[in-house]
Structures are given as structure tokens and as C-alpha cells.
Design an enzyme around this catalytic site. Structure first.
Site, mmCIF file in Angstrom:
data_model
loop_
_atom_site.group_PDB
_atom_site.id
_atom_site.type_symbol
_atom_site.label_atom_id
_atom_site.label_comp_id
_atom_site.label_asym_id
_atom_site.label_seq_id
_atom_site.Cartn_x
_atom_site.Cartn_y
_atom_site.Cartn_z
ATOM 1 N N SER A 86 5.898 -1.274 -13.407
ATOM 2 C CA SER A 86 7.250 -1.493 -12.604
ATOM 3 C C SER A 86 8.562 -2.788 -12.800
ATOM 4 O O SER A 86 7.633 -4.200 -13.875
ATOM 5 C CB SER A 86 6.773 -2.109 -11.162
ATOM 6 N N TYR A 93 1.168 -6.619 -6.062
ATOM 7 C CA TYR A 93 1.459 -6.385 -6.416
ATOM 8 C C TYR A 93 1.936 -6.691 -7.845
ATOM 9 O O TYR A 93 2.232 -5.605 -9.028
ATOM 10 C CB TYR A 93 2.560 -5.684 -5.563
ATOM 11 N N LYS A 145 1.160 -4.595 -10.927
ATOM 12 C CA LYS A 145 1.884 -4.411 -12.573
ATOM 13 C C LYS A 145 1.550 -4.956 -13.959
ATOM 14 O O LYS A 145 2.081 -4.207 -15.241
ATOM 15 C CB LYS A 145 3.082 -3.841 -11.823
HETATM 16 P P1 NAD Z 1 5.335 6.865 -2.721
HETATM 17 O O1 NAD Z 1 4.773 6.270 -1.586
HETATM 18 O O2 NAD Z 1 6.751 7.079 -2.409
HETATM 19 O O3 NAD Z 1 4.345 7.976 -3.387
HETATM 20 C C1 NAD Z 1 2.399 7.049 -4.093
HETATM 21 C C2 NAD Z 1 2.013 8.049 -3.019
HETATM 22 O O4 NAD Z 1 0.258 8.414 -4.229
HETATM 23 C C3 NAD Z 1 1.964 9.080 -2.178
HETATM 24 O O5 NAD Z 1 1.846 10.242 -1.753
HETATM 25 C C4 NAD Z 1 0.574 8.957 -2.217
HETATM 26 O O6 NAD Z 1 -0.048 9.341 -0.933
HETATM 27 C C5 NAD Z 1 -0.226 8.015 -3.213
HETATM 28 N N1 NAD Z 1 -1.417 7.085 -2.979
HETATM 29 C C6 NAD Z 1 -1.814 6.120 -2.684
HETATM 30 N N2 NAD Z 1 -2.646 6.090 -2.550
HETATM 31 C C7 NAD Z 1 -3.412 6.651 -3.571
HETATM 32 C C8 NAD Z 1 -4.540 6.957 -3.745
HETATM 33 N N3 NAD Z 1 -6.071 5.732 -3.794
HETATM 34 N N4 NAD Z 1 -5.280 7.913 -4.555
HETATM 35 C C9 NAD Z 1 -4.290 9.167 -5.113
HETATM 36 N N5 NAD Z 1 -3.303 8.851 -4.231
HETATM 37 C C10 NAD Z 1 -2.604 7.766 -3.691
HETATM 38 O O7 NAD Z 1 5.606 5.430 -3.770
HETATM 39 P P2 NAD Z 1 7.122 5.770 -5.546
HETATM 40 O O8 NAD Z 1 7.598 4.911 -4.847
HETATM 41 O O9 NAD Z 1 6.754 6.757 -5.414
HETATM 42 O O10 NAD Z 1 5.989 5.140 -6.032
HETATM 43 C C11 NAD Z 1 4.941 5.633 -7.412
HETATM 44 C C12 NAD Z 1 4.689 4.808 -8.451
HETATM 45 O O11 NAD Z 1 6.092 3.987 -8.397
HETATM 46 C C13 NAD Z 1 3.229 3.366 -7.438
HETATM 47 O O12 NAD Z 1 2.531 3.175 -8.481
HETATM 48 C C14 NAD Z 1 5.062 2.264 -6.963
HETATM 49 O O13 NAD Z 1 4.256 0.891 -7.400
HETATM 50 C C15 NAD Z 1 5.975 2.705 -8.514
HETATM 51 N N6 NAD Z 1 7.041 1.410 -8.275
HETATM 52 C C16 NAD Z 1 8.236 2.092 -7.185
HETATM 53 C C17 NAD Z 1 9.482 1.748 -7.248
HETATM 54 C C18 NAD Z 1 9.994 1.724 -6.493
HETATM 55 O O14 NAD Z 1 11.028 1.479 -5.766
HETATM 56 N N7 NAD Z 1 9.833 3.448 -5.318
HETATM 57 C C19 NAD Z 1 9.651 1.242 -8.222
HETATM 58 C C20 NAD Z 1 8.439 0.469 -9.203
HETATM 59 C C21 NAD Z 1 7.212 0.642 -9.205
#
Ligand code: NAD
Length: 258
Positions: free
Chosen positions: A148, A163, A167
Site C-alpha cells: 500500500s 496498517y 504494509k
Molecule cells: P476489501 O475489503 O474490499 O476486500 C478484502 C477481501 O479480503 C475481502 O473479500 C475479505 O473477505 C478478504 N479477507 C479478509 N481477511 C481474510 C482472511 N483472513 N483470509 C482470506 N480472505 C480474507 O479490500 P480491498 O480494498 O479490495 O483491499 C485489498 C488489499 O488492498 C488489502 O491488502 C488492502 O490493504 C490493500 N489496499 C487497499 C487500498 C484501498 O484503498 N482500498 C489501498 C491500498 C492497499
């Protein structure tokens, strides 16, 4: 072979964790559109099944759903075994599952800290090393981790020390594995998205009020879309990226530039 052909993933097999929704769903769709067979891996099996059906219908590829808690070693091993058995191999994976808990450091409980580190960092160690062992023994592969921009900067105004630390850890784990496996055919890279409009952000009521503040700070004045991460992961998964390992790809609309 031309560059566009090299970008395709025809005949390759891979999985994406946290793929029921959000960024993972979008990258699983991209891998399948590029020609790969894909496993949609998530704790939320019900939604994962629907997502797998949606991707299979849209792309005509073999797409399976697997229930897995990425923090559980036995679960991750069983998931990798199932991918290999049902898809017939493993060429790439995207360790993407993650969560965020916002709390001031002096109020955050150790249990909250551990939960974030466990889901965001320890799970990436498990996924990468278990998938990596298979790849090392079967001709190589490509591993992509979701870090991230929070591994590069400290987000404000919301407090999210666990968090941010998790990351930054993902990025350094990525580089460490890349160096260890560089001569062994397994490439390891990470992506560092900026704020992306997924459920993680849009479904959390306490974050809604923050979106305006983030957009005011963002050079592009908006959140990114999950689709805007698709090209980089397709590139990293395939042969076009044969000299790319140990890199972190920031896709944040220049958010971290100043
Ligand atoms: P989201 O919440 O939409 O989806 C995350 C998914 O991970 C969900 O379907 C959840 O069920 C699954 N999950 C959570 N814990 C789990 C576990 N223990 N085992 C298996 N599955 C699990 O989130 P997103 O925004 O799509 O984020 C995805 C990744 O991107 C994450 O690592 C997040 O930190 C990273 N990220 C997101 C953003 C953002 O702005 N959305 C920015 C930077 C990084």
C-alpha cells in the site's frame, strides 16, 4: 514473440487471495481476461463462489472458488494443493487479502495490532512461502503482493499505525524473497495502491467523512478505481516482466509525491 503476446497469460494458472470483492476481484478478472485459469480465494466463500462464476462467464476461463483463511498455515497449504490439483499447476499468485483497523496507537489494543499484522503481513509470509515452495520445485513463477502507499507514507488524519507497519513489512518481505529466489526462477513484486474505491473504504461509515479530505489532498482529486490496478498485475504475472523482481509499483495518482 511480440510484447502484447508476452503480456498474455494463456495457459497459466494462478490464485488471488481476498478475491471475493474489491481489488482482488478486479485482478482475478484481469488475469482471466489475459487468458489464465484462476482461483478466487477468500474467507467469504459465498461471495467468492459468485465472483468466480461472474469471472468464468465474462472470460470463458476455468475459475474456481476456494475458502481459505490466509492467516491459517494448514488452510493456505490446503488451498495451494487444491489450486494445483484443480487447475493443473501454479504459475502466479496475488497475495492480496488485507484489513485495516483505525485506532490511535495509545488506544489500540495488542489484539487489534496483532489482528492487522496477522492478516496483512503474516499471511503474506504464509502465502508466498507455501506457493513459492511449489514454484521453486516446478520451474518458477511470479508472486505479487498487495502492499500500500501506507507502507511509504503515514496517512492522515486517520490513525492506522498497525496498517502502515504491516504494509511496510510486506514491501521488505517482498524484496527479501525476491533476492533469495532471484536465481531460482521465482519473481516477487508488490503493488502499492493509493486510496482505491472498494468496500474496505466505501463500506466503512467512519471512513466516508474522510474521503473528501483525502480527495482534497490528492493531486488527481479522486480515489482510484480497482480497475486501474489491473494492467500492472497482468504485466507482473507474465513473461513480459522476466527481469522485474523485488520492485514495488506505486499506483496512487501521485498521492505520495509530496
Ligand atoms: P476489501 O475489503 O474490499 O476486500 C478484502 C477481501 O479480503 C475481502 O473479500 C475479505 O473477505 C478478504 N479477507 C479478509 N481477511 C481474510 C482472511 N483472513 N483470509 C482470506 N480472505 C480474507 O479490500 P480491498 O480494498 O479490495 O483491499 C485489498 C488489499 O488492498 C488489502 O491488502 C488492502 O490493504 C490493500 N489496499 C487497499 C487500498 C484501498 O484503498 N482500498 C489501498 C491500498 C492497499
Amino acid at each position: 514473440m511480440g510484447i502484447i503476446e508476452k503480456m498474455r497469460l494463456d495457459g497459466k494458472k494462478g490464485f488471488v487471495t481476498g478475491a471475493a470483492r474489491g481489488i482482488g476481484k478486479c485482478t482475478a478478472m484481469a488475469f482471466a481476461e489475459a487468458g489464465a485459469d484462476v482461483a478466487v480465494v477468500d474467507l467469504d466463500y459465498e461471495v467468492a463462489v459468485k465472483t468466480a462464476e461472474e469471472i468464468a462467464q465474462a472470460t470463458g476461463r476455468k475459475v474456481i472458488a476456494i475458502k481459505c483463511d490466509v492467516t491459517d498455515e494448514a488452510d493456505v497449504q490446503a488451498m495451494v494443493n487444491e489450486v494445483v490439483e484443480k487447475l493443473g499447476g501454479l504459475d502466479f499468485c496475488h497475495a492480496n487479502a488485507g484489513i485495516c483497523i483505525n485506532a490511535p496507537a495509545d488506544e489500540m489494543t495488542y489484539a487489534q495490532w496483532m489482528k492487522v499484522i496477522n492478516v496483512n503481513l503474516n499471511s503474506v509470509f504464509l502465502t508466498d512461502t507455501i506457493a513459492g515452495k511449489y514454484m521453486l520445485a516446478h520451474g518458477g513463477g511470479s508472486i505479487i503482493n498487495t502492499a500500500s502507499m501506507s507502507g511509504h507514507i503515514v496517512n492522515v488524519p486517520q490513525p492506522q499505525c498497525a496498517y502502515n507497519a504491516s504494509k511496510a513489512g510486506v514491501m521488505q518481505l517482498t524484496k527479501s524473497l525476491a533476492v533469495e529466489w532471484a536465481k531460482k526462477g521465482v519473481r516477487v513484486n508488490s503493488i502499492s495502491p493509493g486510496y482505491i474505491g472498494t468496500e474496505l473504504i466505501l463500506a466503512a461509515p467512519h471512513l466516508k467523512s474522510l474521503i473528501e479530505q483525502w480527495n482534497a489532498m490528492a493531486p488527481m482529486g479522486r480515489l482510484g478505481k480497482p480497475e486501474e490496478l489491473q494492467a500492472v498485475v497482468v504485466y507482473l504475472a507474465g513473461d513480459a516482466a522476466s527481469f522485474t523482481t523485488g520492485s514495488d509499483f506505486v499506483v496512487d495518482g501521485a498521492f505520495t509525491c509530496f
